[in-house]
Write an enzyme that holds these catalytic residues in place. Structure first.
Site, PDB file in Angstrom:
ATOM      1  N   ASP A  67       0.820  -1.210   0.000  1.00  0.00           N
ATOM      2  CA  ASP A  67       0.000   0.000   0.000  1.00  0.00           C
ATOM      3  C   ASP A  67       0.853   1.260   0.000  1.00  0.00           C
ATOM      4  O   ASP A  67       2.072   1.207   0.173  1.00  0.00           O
ATOM      5  CB  ASP A  67      -0.954  -0.003   1.219  1.00  0.00           C
ATOM      6  CG  ASP A  67      -0.270  -0.454   2.510  1.00  0.00           C
ATOM      7  OD1 ASP A  67       0.971  -0.472   2.543  1.00  0.00           O
ATOM      8  OD2 ASP A  67      -0.978  -0.771   3.477  1.00  0.00           O
ATOM      9  N   ASP A 136      -7.206  -3.032  14.547  1.00  0.00           N
ATOM     10  CA  ASP A 136      -8.588  -3.413  14.212  1.00  0.00           C
ATOM     11  C   ASP A 136      -8.625  -4.655  13.323  1.00  0.00           C
ATOM     12  O   ASP A 136      -9.654  -4.973  12.730  1.00  0.00           O
ATOM     13  CB  ASP A 136      -9.310  -2.239  13.528  1.00  0.00           C
ATOM     14  CG  ASP A 136      -8.624  -1.826  12.235  1.00  0.00           C
ATOM     15  OD1 ASP A 136      -7.642  -2.493  11.815  1.00  0.00           O
ATOM     16  OD2 ASP A 136      -9.068  -0.838  11.609  1.00  0.00           O
ATOM     17  N   HIS A 138      -6.915  -5.178  10.515  1.00  0.00           N
ATOM     18  CA  HIS A 138      -6.766  -4.987   9.068  1.00  0.00           C
ATOM     19  C   HIS A 138      -5.414  -5.485   8.558  1.00  0.00           C
ATOM     20  O   HIS A 138      -4.435  -5.518   9.301  1.00  0.00           O
ATOM     21  CB  HIS A 138      -7.015  -3.529   8.647  1.00  0.00           C
ATOM     22  CG  HIS A 138      -5.946  -2.540   9.015  1.00  0.00           C
ATOM     23  ND1 HIS A 138      -6.198  -1.397   9.733  1.00  0.00           N
ATOM     24  CD2 HIS A 138      -4.617  -2.502   8.738  1.00  0.00           C
ATOM     25  CE1 HIS A 138      -5.077  -0.711   9.884  1.00  0.00           C
ATOM     26  NE2 HIS A 138      -4.104  -1.356   9.293  1.00  0.00           N
ATOM     27  N   GLU A 143      -9.527  -1.991   5.634  1.00  0.00           N
ATOM     28  CA  GLU A 143     -10.196  -1.668   6.892  1.00  0.00           C
ATOM     29  C   GLU A 143     -11.405  -2.578   7.096  1.00  0.00           C
ATOM     30  O   GLU A 143     -11.885  -3.205   6.144  1.00  0.00           O
ATOM     31  CB  GLU A 143     -10.650  -0.207   6.853  1.00  0.00           C
ATOM     32  CG  GLU A 143      -9.505   0.800   6.721  1.00  0.00           C
ATOM     33  CD  GLU A 143      -8.723   1.001   8.012  1.00  0.00           C
ATOM     34  OE1 GLU A 143      -8.586   0.053   8.807  1.00  0.00           O
ATOM     35  OE2 GLU A 143      -8.234   2.120   8.224  1.00  0.00           O
TER      36      GLU A 143
HETATM   37  C1  GLP Z   1      -0.652   0.257   8.607  1.00  0.00           C
HETATM   38  C2  GLP Z   1      -0.176  -0.543   7.396  1.00  0.00           C
HETATM   39  C3  GLP Z   1      -0.290  -2.046   7.675  1.00  0.00           C
HETATM   40  C4  GLP Z   1       0.389  -2.372   8.984  1.00  0.00           C
HETATM   41  C5  GLP Z   1      -0.276  -1.618  10.120  1.00  0.00           C
HETATM   42  C6  GLP Z   1       0.321  -1.921  11.476  1.00  0.00           C
HETATM   43  O1  GLP Z   1      -2.017   0.285   8.684  1.00  0.00           O
HETATM   44  N1  GLP Z   1      -0.924  -0.230   6.223  1.00  0.00           N
HETATM   45  O2  GLP Z   1       0.307  -2.753   6.589  1.00  0.00           O
HETATM   46  O3  GLP Z   1       0.309  -3.771   9.217  1.00  0.00           O
HETATM   47  O4  GLP Z   1      -0.111  -0.221   9.844  1.00  0.00           O
HETATM   48  O5  GLP Z   1       1.519  -1.209  11.657  1.00  0.00           O
HETATM   49  P1  GLP Z   1       2.528  -1.481  12.835  1.00  0.00           P
HETATM   50  O6  GLP Z   1       3.364  -2.631  12.393  1.00  0.00           O
HETATM   51  O7  GLP Z   1       3.342  -0.212  12.924  1.00  0.00           O
HETATM   52  O8  GLP Z   1       1.754  -1.759  14.053  1.00  0.00           O
END
Ligand code: GLP
Length: 262
Positions: A67, A136, A138, A143
């Protein structure tokens, strides 16, 4: 789904990096699906170390990121382009032409998303897809409520995600409200999926993703439909799993019978 629980973030990251390294040794021109966020940082550090100290070769590797924020360019320090460059690309010998992320400045979004999907297919599909998980539940920026068949598209971020991401920006106003993300359907086409989760704040999401019902409310739960997922968790993230003792027993047995790396 194979669940591997490590005692620390470092051990979890090393185990995931080891799996990716063995993929690259078996198939040097592998297509990797990459993720951003703080969770994969340890894995990227370990891959960079393996490149430097053990000669792990990335020269033929192609990468596709999950993304990118919509509305910020690749030079923005909070863009995922920038993140990938800082945390992996510049530390290994990947040809920059083989690094792909969605275009956060695309004018024709639909067309750009279609091209992204096409280029994944043209390169033979993703061999190993790395994933983190949001609080959440995702994956990428899919989402809650996202279709489990969704493809790469523009997604409006929910408030919880916007505030989780705010820690990286100076003000809340600067946090992007949109992202271009691979869909759940796109992710499920990868041949092998690695889910990484660390820390107690992910324990509820991890429990629902791995042991809950498959639902659009927790898009990571769609991974239960995939034939080959390895979840690398640290103890804190695994804490709420009902069958955590069984998962540990499975790994002990695999170790005992020489199946640990299969
Ligand atoms: C964002 C990214 C996800 C990632 C999530 C959690 O939403 N788009 O790909 O898994 O953050 O991030 P973190 O690893 O910093 O908790």
């Amino acid at each position: 789904m194979r669940v591997r629980i490590s005692n620390s973030y470092f051990d979890m990251s090393s185990a995931a990096a080891k799996l990716i390294a063995s993929q690259l040794r078996n198939k040097p021109d592998s297509v990797l699906g990459l993720a951003t966020g703080s969770t994969p940082l340890g894995t990227y550090r370990e891959l960079a170390r393996m490149h430097k100290e053990e000669g792990l070769d990335f020269s033929l590797v192609r990468t596709f990121n999950l993304d990118e924020y919509y509305g910020i360019g690749p030079d923005h320090p909070q863009s995922y382009h920038y993140f990938m460059n800082e945390n992996l690309i510049k530390h290994v010998n990947i040809d920059p032409r083989n690094v792909h992320l969605p275009d956060g400045l695309a004018k024709n979004i639909e067309e750009s998303c279609r091209r992204y999907e096409d280029s994944i297919k043209e390169r033979g599909g993703i061999d190993v897809q790395l994933l983190g998980i949001g609080r959440d539940g995702h994956i990428a920026f899919n989402e809650p409520g996202s279709s489990l068949g969704s493809r790469t598209r523009l997604k409006t971020l929910i408030q919880e995600t916007v505030s989780d991401n705010a820690r990286f920006f100076k003000t809340l106003d600067e946090v992007p409200r949109f992202a271009i993300t691979m869909g759940v359907g796109t992710i499920l086409e990868a041949r092998h999926i690695i889910l990484l989760a660390s820390g107690g704040e992910k324990a509820d999401a991890v429990k629902l993703a791995i042991e809950g019902p498959v639902t659009t409310e927790i898009t990571a739960s769609a991974l239960q439909l995939h034939p080959k997922v390895t979840a690398f968790l640290d103890v804190a993230a695994a804490d709420k799993l009902k069958r955590k003792d069984y998962y540990k027993y499975v790994e002990e047995m695999r170790q005992k019978f020489g199946q640990a790396d299969v």
